[in-house]
Design an enzyme around this catalytic site. Structure first.
Site, mmCIF file in Angstrom:
data_model
loop_
_atom_site.group_PDB
_atom_site.id
_atom_site.type_symbol
_atom_site.label_atom_id
_atom_site.label_comp_id
_atom_site.label_asym_id
_atom_site.label_seq_id
_atom_site.Cartn_x
_atom_site.Cartn_y
_atom_site.Cartn_z
ATOM 1 N N ASP A 1 -6.537 -6.778 4.300
ATOM 2 C CA ASP A 1 -7.588 -6.239 3.437
ATOM 3 C C ASP A 1 -8.463 -7.381 2.929
ATOM 4 O O ASP A 1 -9.693 -7.365 3.044
ATOM 5 C CB ASP A 1 -6.918 -5.490 2.274
ATOM 6 N N ASP B 1 -12.514 -8.862 4.311
ATOM 7 C CA ASP B 1 -13.718 -9.030 3.476
ATOM 8 C C ASP B 1 -14.191 -10.480 3.554
ATOM 9 O O ASP B 1 -15.390 -10.751 3.650
ATOM 10 C CB ASP B 1 -13.450 -8.654 2.010
ATOM 11 N N ASP C 1 -2.667 -18.656 2.116
ATOM 12 C CA ASP C 1 -3.582 -19.503 1.332
ATOM 13 C C ASP C 1 -4.260 -20.537 2.221
ATOM 14 O O ASP C 1 -5.475 -20.735 2.175
ATOM 15 C CB ASP C 1 -2.867 -20.143 0.124
ATOM 16 N N TYR D 1 0.800 -1.234 0.000
ATOM 17 C CA TYR D 1 0.000 0.000 0.000
ATOM 18 C C TYR D 1 0.827 1.276 0.000
ATOM 19 O O TYR D 1 0.273 2.371 -0.029
ATOM 20 C CB TYR D 1 -0.971 -0.013 1.191
ATOM 21 N N LYS E 1 3.112 -15.084 4.155
ATOM 22 C CA LYS E 1 3.507 -15.907 3.014
ATOM 23 C C LYS E 1 5.028 -16.036 3.046
ATOM 24 O O LYS E 1 5.719 -15.808 2.053
ATOM 25 C CB LYS E 1 3.015 -15.240 1.708
#
Ligand code: NAI
Length: 334
Positions: free
Chosen positions: A230, A234, A206, A126, A173
């Site tokens: 982010d 959601d 994942d 970001y 990750k």
């Protein structure tokens, strides 16, 4: 306290003004010593003042230290950086905290979701540093630093300790991004060692997505870099009934901006169809923060009562009630 607290109120764009009006009605029904300093931001601000983030809005937040903010539209394709990202950076609001808790009366696939995401809010992809190598090659910089990682991970553990939470999960990750996410994970383990009473685990992003969809009830406090936060927030809104429900706050030690996770929903704007619950639950987080926990509880009980005892709900939850009618029903149950 008897002192009147002034809150910077940002109506935002799209469905923003509609849901803000309803949340203000609920807060006013409680007759708390709160006053609102109305300011603009986003598309509306650009049209009215020529600036996406007017200086008056920044000054108001700087003075009041607290804001309730509806979603804002960032104009697309004109080289504007996201209003929300800019606002968070302007005040160094490093923690984006988003609780996802199953709501009684909202039927979903799951019943016992009660997780809270601590999303790092100032760096990662970001920072917006993209560069063109040639016509067909673009690179984006992912920045992870020790200070930014440390403070968000610390905040997650502090929250867990203060709220009798049992587990903190780090999402990363680091198998692929060995250096950047590797640093984040290393700092997570260092800080976890200072909280032996709290279980600390980590998951590759994942796998975390799969686990959240299969068994979301296993998650408690979660902490992660910006982009994963982010996306996973959601996802977590989907676990409890959708974006119309999920509240949040962007904060540091001094300033807190409370806002729903969802955006300005241009597809349903101006139609009195939006669910005001996510912004209302953000207002409840704000009331808790201000020491009006009882008022927050009253709102929560009225909300649950509408959802459990009546068919009144907005379209996103399968109902036919308008934004206003839903709020009427809720206010009647305060
Ligand atoms: P969005 O969250 O606005 O909408 C996604 C879908 O969810 C749409 O179908 C929408 O109708 C629905 N939805 C969202 N909130 C709802 C509510 N309260 N009640 C019922 N349905 C609801 O995401 P989208 O479309 O990606 O973004 C639209 C605009 O919002 C963009 O300009 C974006 O930049 C901005 N945005 C602003 C945010 C903020 O101010 N914090 C956060 C996310 C997006």
């Amino acid at each position: 306290s008897a002192m009147t607290q002034t809150i910077t109120l940002i109506e935002g764009d799209g469905i923003g003004p509609e849901i803000t009006a309803q949340v203000v009605r609920v807060l006013q029904a409680l007759q708390l010593p709160l006053t609102f300093d109305r300011q603009t931001l986003g598309q509306t601000a650009l049209e009215q003042t020529g600036s996406l983030i007017p200086e008056a809005t920044l000054q108001s937040i700087r003075k009041n230290h607290i804001a309730l903010k509806a979603p804002c539209t960032t104009p697309v394709g004109q080289g504007f950086r996201s209003v929300n990202v800019q606002l968070r950076l302007a005040f160094d609001l490093y923690a984006n905290i988003r609780p996802a808790r199953s709501l009684e009366g909202v039927k979903t696939r799951y019943e016992n979701v009660d997780l809270i995401i601590f999303r790092e809010n100032t760096e990662d992809l970001y920072i917006g540093e993209e560069r063109k190598i040639d016509e067909d090659t673009i690179e984006a910089i992912k920045r992870i630093t020790r200070p930014a990682s440390q403070r968000i991970i610390q905040a997650a553990f502090e929250y867990a300790a203060a709220h009798q939470r049992k587990k903190v999960t780090c999402v990363h990750k680091a198998n692929i991004l060995k250096q950047s996410d590797g640093l984040f994970l290393r700092i997570f383990r260092e800080i976890a060692a200072q909280y032996p009473q709290i279980e600390a685990t980590d998951l590759i992003v994942d796998n975390a997505c799969m686990q959240m969809v299969m068994h979301p009830e296993q998650f408690d406090v979660m902490v992660m870099p910006n982009l994963y936060g982010d996306i996973l927030s959601d996802l977590s809104s989907g676990l409890i009934g959708g974006l119309g429900l999920l509240p949040g706050v962007n904060r540091n030690e001094e300033i807190a901006i409370f806002e729903a996770v969802h955006g300005s929903a241009p597809d349903i704007a101006g139609k009195n169809l939006a669910n005001p619950t996510a912004l209302l639950q953000s207002a409840c987080m704000m009331l808790d923060y201000l020491g009006y926990g009882d008022a927050a509880q009253r709102i929560h009980k009225a909300l649950v009562s509408v959802l459990c005892d009546t068919p009144v709900r907005t379209r996103d939850l399968g109902g036919t009630a308008t934004t206003t009618a839903f709020t009427d029903a809720l206010i009647a149950r305060l």
